[in-house]
Motif scaffolding. Sequence first.
Motif, PDB file in Angstrom:
ATOM      1  N   LEU A   1      -3.521   1.434   6.789  1.00 36.67           N
ATOM      2  CA  LEU A   1      -3.500   1.495   5.499  1.00 36.67           C
ATOM      3  C   LEU A   1      -4.423   0.567   4.094  1.00 36.67           C
ATOM      4  O   LEU A   1      -5.097   1.261   3.502  1.00 36.67           O
ATOM      5  CB  LEU A   1      -2.151   1.751   4.872  1.00 36.67           C
ATOM      6  CG  LEU A   1      -1.876   1.441   3.454  1.00 36.67           C
ATOM      7  CD1 LEU A   1      -2.128   3.609   2.967  1.00 36.67           C
ATOM      8  CD2 LEU A   1      -0.736   2.001   3.148  1.00 36.67           C
TER       9      LEU A   1
ATOM     10  N   TYR B   1      -2.500  10.660   0.870  1.00 36.36           N
ATOM     11  CA  TYR B   1      -3.753  10.037   0.228  1.00 36.36           C
ATOM     12  C   TYR B   1      -5.103  10.539   0.703  1.00 36.36           C
ATOM     13  O   TYR B   1      -6.067  11.573   0.445  1.00 36.36           O
ATOM     14  CB  TYR B   1      -3.995   8.720   0.596  1.00 36.36           C
ATOM     15  CG  TYR B   1      -2.968   7.582  -0.217  1.00 36.36           C
ATOM     16  CD1 TYR B   1      -2.473   8.473  -1.269  1.00 36.36           C
ATOM     17  CD2 TYR B   1      -2.553   6.106   0.140  1.00 36.36           C
ATOM     18  CE1 TYR B   1      -1.495   7.701  -2.287  1.00 36.36           C
ATOM     19  CE2 TYR B   1      -1.979   5.639  -1.197  1.00 36.36           C
ATOM     20  CZ  TYR B   1      -1.306   6.494  -1.762  1.00 36.36           C
ATOM     21  OH  TYR B   1      -0.665   5.771  -2.726  1.00 36.36           O
TER      22      TYR B   1
ATOM     23  N   LYS C   1      -7.007   1.960   1.779  1.00 36.25           N
ATOM     24  CA  LYS C   1      -6.851   2.683   0.421  1.00 36.25           C
ATOM     25  C   LYS C   1      -7.798   2.302  -0.737  1.00 36.25           C
ATOM     26  O   LYS C   1      -8.354   3.217  -0.990  1.00 36.25           O
ATOM     27  CB  LYS C   1      -5.239   2.115   0.241  1.00 36.25           C
ATOM     28  CG  LYS C   1      -4.873   2.263  -1.288  1.00 36.25           C
ATOM     29  CD  LYS C   1      -3.390   1.290  -1.325  1.00 36.25           C
ATOM     30  CE  LYS C   1      -3.136   2.274  -3.190  1.00 36.25           C
ATOM     31  NZ  LYS C   1      -1.928   1.048  -3.534  1.00 36.25           N
TER      32      LYS C   1
ATOM     33  N   THR D   1       2.132   7.959   4.246  1.00 34.23           N
ATOM     34  CA  THR D   1       1.311   7.346   2.359  1.00 34.23           C
ATOM     35  C   THR D   1      -0.403   7.841   3.289  1.00 34.23           C
ATOM     36  O   THR D   1      -1.355   8.509   2.256  1.00 34.23           O
ATOM     37  CB  THR D   1       0.744   6.183   2.018  1.00 34.23           C
ATOM     38  OG1 THR D   1       2.438   5.611   1.570  1.00 34.23           O
ATOM     39  CG2 THR D   1       0.127   5.944   1.158  1.00 34.23           C
TER      40      THR D   1
ATOM     41  N   GLU E   1      -9.272   5.413  -2.795  1.00 32.95           N
ATOM     42  CA  GLU E   1      -9.616   5.260  -4.314  1.00 32.95           C
ATOM     43  C   GLU E   1     -10.610   5.669  -5.079  1.00 32.95           C
ATOM     44  O   GLU E   1     -11.207   6.246  -5.747  1.00 32.95           O
ATOM     45  CB  GLU E   1      -8.803   4.345  -4.282  1.00 32.95           C
ATOM     46  CG  GLU E   1      -7.611   3.808  -4.617  1.00 32.95           C
ATOM     47  CD  GLU E   1      -7.188   1.968  -4.986  1.00 32.95           C
ATOM     48  OE1 GLU E   1      -7.719   1.462  -4.430  1.00 32.95           O
ATOM     49  OE2 GLU E   1      -5.924   2.152  -4.336  1.00 32.95           O
TER      50      GLU E   1
ATOM     51  N   SER F   1       3.661   3.853   5.924  1.00 34.85           N
ATOM     52  CA  SER F   1       2.159   3.733   5.870  1.00 34.85           C
ATOM     53  C   SER F   1       1.795   5.231   6.536  1.00 34.85           C
ATOM     54  O   SER F   1       1.020   5.309   5.434  1.00 34.85           O
ATOM     55  CB  SER F   1       1.769   2.489   6.477  1.00 34.85           C
ATOM     56  OG  SER F   1       2.307   1.526   5.512  1.00 34.85           O
TER      57      SER F   1
ATOM     58  N   SER G   1       2.630   4.615  -0.943  1.00 35.72           N
ATOM     59  CA  SER G   1       3.157   5.314  -2.281  1.00 35.72           C
ATOM     60  C   SER G   1       3.699   5.192  -3.335  1.00 35.72           C
ATOM     61  O   SER G   1       4.984   5.574  -2.679  1.00 35.72           O
ATOM     62  CB  SER G   1       2.091   7.076  -1.772  1.00 35.72           C
ATOM     63  OG  SER G   1       3.304   7.226  -1.600  1.00 35.72           O
TER      64      SER G   1
ATOM     65  N   GLY H   1       0.505  -1.573  -0.003  1.00 31.24           N
ATOM     66  CA  GLY H   1       0.363   0.246   0.062  1.00 31.24           C
ATOM     67  C   GLY H   1       0.718   1.173   0.017  1.00 31.24           C
ATOM     68  O   GLY H   1       0.214   2.383  -0.047  1.00 31.24           O
TER      69      GLY H   1
END
Length: 313
Positions: free
Chosen positions: A298, A220, A302, A216, A306, A213, A130, A128
């Motif tokens: 994460l 996000y 995720k 990220t 998304e 994580s 990025s 996960g």
Amino acid sequence: MRLPAENIKAAREVQLVDFLNTYRPGELVRKSRDEYCTKSHSSLRITPSKNLFHWCSQSKGGRGALDYLLTVEGMSFRSAVMLLNEMEFVPFQQARAAAVESSRTREFTLPRPDKNTQAATAYLMHRGISPKVLRYCVDSGILYQTTRGNYRNCVFVGKDEGCVPRSAFQRGCQGTYRGDVTGSQKKYGFLMQAENPDCDTVELYEAPIDAMSGATLRQYTDIGKWRSVHYLALSGLNYLPIDYFLQQHPQVKNVVLCFDRDEPGLRFAETVAQRLAERGFNVEKRLPAVGKDYNESLIWYKPKIEKQRGERV
């Protein structure tokens, strides 16, 4: 699942004074040349030369760090063994008695890097992480790939104030292998620096993948720029990197504890929070929202991020 004999043996070899100095800093109080008590228990007598302790008020005693965790702190046997193996318990891996090894001076040499990081980046993206966080770590020289036999490993590097590598932790891209590189000095953690050198906040994680994580998740979910804070991984429940980082970053006043949601992680968070608060730091305990650690959190979040954004992140 039963604990391997190697892990139990390693835990029994950890000296009580070594454990307290590393994981319970400031707890020991010297009473005489070869006797200590602790701040929490004035009737607890520790004799380092014999690695023995006797808790007078409770009429209990024992030998070494493992007995101490079971008798004094009330930790479960499994959790105590895992903690004394630096929380990197892997059933098929040779156990590492890190506190014992810390007293031995061994040469530190980074594993030979591969020509590319394709396997390492593919593995971490599967976890996960990025691409943006990965690029930063690779470009900063704190993440690369090495090959041992037919297996490729991620190498997470800890550097000193002069950017000289002093420690490294390996994680297999296949299977369950993980372990410190021989000679690693545990006070040098895996650090992702904030973009602003005057940043006053650091987030502390147990493992490099958890720190990545956390970075990220920040990227996000658009919680400001992801490099607005420092991210420091301790490679276990290890106080030494915290002290070293804070010495090198006197501008840091805020510490966020992002440890695992399990018994050892929660206990360590309580200890760290108390010690840092006594030193005047603003401390926040921030458990992973989902799962045991930040990587599990994460992975859970995720696909939902998304879907919300309507694009691949």
